[in-house]
Scaffold this motif. Structure first.
Motif, mmCIF file in Angstrom:
data_model
loop_
_atom_site.group_PDB
_atom_site.id
_atom_site.type_symbol
_atom_site.label_atom_id
_atom_site.label_comp_id
_atom_site.label_asym_id
_atom_site.label_seq_id
_atom_site.Cartn_x
_atom_site.Cartn_y
_atom_site.Cartn_z
ATOM 1 N N ASP A 129 33.396 -18.890 -27.816
ATOM 2 C CA ASP A 129 33.540 -20.034 -26.912
ATOM 3 C C ASP A 129 34.995 -20.174 -26.474
ATOM 4 O O ASP A 129 35.278 -20.512 -25.331
ATOM 5 N N ALA A 130 35.912 -19.926 -27.412
ATOM 6 C CA ALA A 130 37.334 -20.063 -27.090
ATOM 7 C C ALA A 130 37.750 -19.029 -26.054
ATOM 8 O O ALA A 130 38.569 -19.321 -25.178
ATOM 9 N N ILE A 131 37.182 -17.835 -26.145
ATOM 10 C CA ILE A 131 37.487 -16.805 -25.149
ATOM 11 C C ILE A 131 37.001 -17.269 -23.777
ATOM 12 O O ILE A 131 37.711 -17.167 -22.777
ATOM 13 N N GLU A 132 35.804 -17.830 -23.769
ATOM 14 C CA GLU A 132 35.247 -18.317 -22.514
ATOM 15 C C GLU A 132 36.067 -19.475 -21.959
ATOM 16 O O GLU A 132 36.352 -19.533 -20.767
ATOM 17 N N ALA A 133 36.459 -20.387 -22.863
ATOM 18 C CA ALA A 133 37.251 -21.539 -22.440
ATOM 19 C C ALA A 133 38.586 -21.088 -21.857
ATOM 20 O O ALA A 133 39.216 -21.796 -21.091
ATOM 21 N N CYS A 134 39.004 -19.896 -22.253
ATOM 22 C CA CYS A 134 40.259 -19.320 -21.794
ATOM 23 C C CYS A 134 40.069 -18.573 -20.478
ATOM 24 O O CYS A 134 40.942 -17.816 -20.063
ATOM 25 N N ALA A 135 38.925 -18.760 -19.839
ATOM 26 C CA ALA A 135 38.627 -18.119 -18.555
ATOM 27 C C ALA A 135 38.530 -16.607 -18.666
ATOM 28 O O ALA A 135 38.888 -15.878 -17.756
ATOM 29 N N ILE B 69 33.873 -28.363 -20.035
ATOM 30 C CA ILE B 69 34.429 -27.040 -19.723
ATOM 31 C C ILE B 69 33.331 -26.011 -19.435
ATOM 32 O O ILE B 69 33.611 -24.851 -19.111
ATOM 33 N N ILE B 71 30.927 -24.740 -21.429
ATOM 34 C CA ILE B 71 30.428 -23.839 -22.470
ATOM 35 C C ILE B 71 28.992 -24.221 -22.810
ATOM 36 O O ILE B 71 28.201 -23.421 -23.269
ATOM 37 N N GLY B 95 36.048 -19.463 -13.868
ATOM 38 C CA GLY B 95 37.289 -18.986 -14.474
ATOM 39 C C GLY B 95 38.504 -19.630 -13.837
ATOM 40 O O GLY B 95 39.438 -20.053 -14.524
ATOM 41 N N ARG B 98 38.712 -23.011 -15.246
ATOM 42 C CA ARG B 98 39.056 -23.030 -16.668
ATOM 43 C C ARG B 98 40.526 -22.716 -16.909
ATOM 44 O O ARG B 98 41.100 -23.158 -17.895
ATOM 45 N N LYS B 99 41.109 -21.923 -16.017
ATOM 46 C CA LYS B 99 42.538 -21.629 -16.185
ATOM 47 C C LYS B 99 43.382 -22.880 -16.069
ATOM 48 O O LYS B 99 44.506 -22.921 -16.542
ATOM 49 N N PHE B 105 39.802 -26.680 -29.681
ATOM 50 C CA PHE B 105 38.541 -26.840 -30.408
ATOM 51 C C PHE B 105 38.743 -27.640 -31.687
ATOM 52 O O PHE B 105 39.822 -27.625 -32.269
ATOM 53 N N TYR B 111 41.618 -16.785 -32.919
ATOM 54 C CA TYR B 111 41.061 -15.439 -33.074
ATOM 55 C C TYR B 111 41.550 -14.886 -34.395
ATOM 56 O O TYR B 111 42.749 -14.676 -34.582
ATOM 57 N N PHE B 122 47.635 -14.782 -26.117
ATOM 58 C CA PHE B 122 46.357 -14.288 -25.582
ATOM 59 C C PHE B 122 46.075 -14.727 -24.132
ATOM 60 O O PHE B 122 45.820 -13.879 -23.273
ATOM 61 N N HIS B 127 46.079 -13.592 -18.268
ATOM 62 C CA HIS B 127 46.136 -14.222 -16.948
ATOM 63 C C HIS B 127 47.519 -14.222 -16.323
ATOM 64 O O HIS B 127 47.674 -14.622 -15.186
ATOM 65 N N ARG B 172 48.158 -22.722 -28.007
ATOM 66 C CA ARG B 172 47.373 -21.808 -27.177
ATOM 67 C C ARG B 172 46.788 -22.544 -25.971
ATOM 68 O O ARG B 172 46.765 -22.022 -24.859
#
Ligand SMILES: Nc1ncnc2c1ncn2[C@@H]1O[C@H](COP(=O)(O)OP(=O)(O)OP(=O)(O)O)[C@@H](O)[C@H]1O
Ligand SMILES: [Mg+2]
Lengths: 260, 262
Positions: A129-135, B69, B71, B95, B98-99, B105, B111, B122, B127, B172
């Motif tokens: 989910d965090a990867i997705e939230a990161c676009a 967002i 998800i 995307g 979301r940027k 969370f 990660y 990351f 990006h 992050r």
């Protein structure tokens, strides 16, 4: 009686649902993987993870089956008085039959379980989910790279298995009846073109696809904590090896028809 | 020197009408099986504004942020970001949106195969490839310093405490200099000093960059400090929304009880 029918329909529904979801998943991965931005760095990491790091394992598996085939072949061939057929038999058994399938199954165990568990634990800890939230598209970053790495690496690993198997097969034979490796290879490949072995080696790319796809699919759809992670790893291996074997049936027939 | 971010900001500016809320949710409903979690939520946040979302455990606060967002998808109702409905957007368009959003969370979701510094890098590595590597490195250091984690950048998430993970997660979330911040309990599990520092940071960001933020929190003190408005969720609805004083003066039983126990 009714409950039997009910559970049977449940099973059938579950079966079709699983395939339906797998289809959607594959489409998402294909769409994401085929379009830029490409995740080169992650792909290289996965090539190393799937390929280089599996090499010792397939080498050992290859070495073992080489010895086994060598022992078996010598025994049966000498019973029929066809000892001169030994090199050809060994080469044929390893390259055509055992090398590809053993590599497929061994890699399914190592890589399938690894990918299944890794993605499952990322899923349950919300990292996906965090990867997705990161676009970032997780199908592109996580699934496409791993599946492609499996597809590319399986044929190469199969060559590794084959080489080790031939080496130990020959070695086990020389202990009984000295024969130079050069002579052995020459006799083994006599009468067969190199092309005969290529389809058998490259069919393992399909195994790679199956192993990678199922492990990513099982991993990324995981729910429910540590137990879910365990289940995803187990299912990746069980379903992966099952489908590898089923695919082998189809592929062997297919190759016989297309490359007679 | 104009950074890539400044350029993006000035280019992105015209489409943003200040009369449109940055984030708005309308009639948002979400059920899981038979569990009705959100039952018609309406909220909005403007530029430079912070909304604190309060509610009992299980009230659906995290679900609300995940819906915003994208998800999670709502059963009905809509989420608007800068006036754009996010329902049915293609993944690329999503995307782009979301940027602009920094998301923290509840359990940090770092990660676990990457170090603290790599975690913060990351989003930049993916990006902001136009940004030179050294500049990205500096930015990571600066972000970690802002959350007081500059000393632990080489550690793995598994080797730092929950509160520290939270702070790295916040760094992050801030990496792409978002216009919108969605924070799920940023100060939960932090000592009072770190917690105060995070509140300061959120206030500073709001002042300097006019961010719009939604902060889920159980910490009423922190909510009072950082938020312009508070919204209290219960039974899938917004029971009350307003300034802290409005909550204090409310004669709704649940509000009074909630404040009494906080
Ligand atoms: N993916 C999911 N599947 C099923 N139920 C879910 C899911 N996500 C959340 N829920 C349920 O939705 C409800 C609200 O969850 P949520 O995480 O939003 O609570 P919360 O308000 O954030 O609570 P807390 O303050 O404890 O974090 C809970 O009852 C939870 O069990
Ligand atoms: Mg929550």
């Amino acid at each position: 009686m009714l409950s039997v029918v009910n559970s049977a329909t449940g099973l059938v529904n579950g079966f079709f649902e699983w395939f339906g979801n797998l289809g959607i998943f594959s489409w998402n991965v294909l769409k994401a993987g085929a379009t830029p931005p490409y995740e080169w760095q992650e792909l290289i990491r996965q090539l190393d993870e799937v390929g280089s790091k599996s090499l010792p394992l397939v080498a050992m598996a290859g070495a073992a089956i080489g010895v086994v085939i060598s022992l078996e072949a010598r025994y049966s061939l000498s019973r029929f008085g066809a000892k001169s057929m030994f090199p050809a038999t060994l080469v044929y058994s390893v390259l055509q039959v055992m090398g590809p399938i053993i590599t497929g199954l061994v890699i399914c165990g190592r890589v399938g379980a690894g990918i299944g568990a890794e993605l499952a634990s990322m899923k349950v800890t919300e990292q996906i989910d965090a990867i997705e939230a990161c676009a970032i598209n997780p199908y592109r970053l996580l699934a496409a790279t791993r599946i492609l790495a499996c597809i590319l690496m399986l044929p190469l690993l199969t060559l590794g298995t084959d080489a080790c198997a031939l080496l130990t097969g020959w070695f086990a034979q020389t202990l009984v009846e000295p024969l130079s490796f050069h002579q052995f290879i020459q006799a083994g490949f006599k009468g067969s073109t190199f092309n005969a072995f290529l389809p058998q080696t490259f069919k393992t790319a399909v195994y790679g696809l199956i192993i990678g796809l199922i492990a990513c699919f099982q991993g990324m759809r995981t729910r429910g904590g540590a137990e879910g992670v365990g289940r995803a790893a187990t299912n990746s291996v069980v379903l992966g090896s099952l489908f590898v074997i089923l695919a082998d049936v189809v592929l062997v027939k297919f190759i016989l028809v297309v490359f007679p | 020197m104009a950074t890539a971010y400044d350029i993006a900001m000035t280019q992105g500016q015209p489409e943003e009408d200040s009369s449109v809320p940055v984030v708005a949710v309308e009639n948002l409903r979400k059920t899981f099986g038979i569990l009705k979690v959100l039952d018609g939520i309406n909220l909005s946040v403007n530029r430079g504004e912070t909304l604190a979302v309060l509610g009992r455990s299980g009230a659906g606060k995290s679900v609300l942020l995940r819906l915003i967002i994208g998800i999670e998808t709502p059963d009905s109702g809509s989420v608007f970001i800068h006036g754009q409905n996010i329902a049915g957007l293609a993944i690329d368009q999503m995307g782009t949106i979301r940027k602009k959003i920094g998301f923290l969370f509840q359990h940090a979701a770092l990660y676990d195969s990457l170090t603290v510094a790599e975690n913060v890098a990351f989003p930049l590595d993916h990006h902001r490839r136009d940004m030179p590597r050294s500049e990205r490195g500096d930015r990571v250091k600066q972000l970690l310093a802002e959350v007081g984690m500059e000393g632990d950048f080489r550690k793995l998430p598994s080797d730092i405490s929950g509160g520290m993970q939270k702070r790295v997660g916040l760094a992050r979330a801030l990496a792409l200099e978002p216009e919108i911040l969605l924070l799920d309990e940023p100060t939960a599990g932090l000592d009072p000093i770190s917690s105060g520092e995070i509140d300061e940071l959120i206030l500073k960001l709001q002042r300097e960059r006019q961010m719009a933020s939604i902060v889920v929190t159980h910490d009423l003190h922190s909510a009072r400090t950082i938020a312009d408005r508070l919204a209290l969720l219960d039974q899938g609805n917004v029971v009350i929304e307003g300034k802290f004083e409005d909550l204090q003066q409310s004669n709704i039983g649940f509000v009074a009880e909630f404040l009494k126990h906080s």
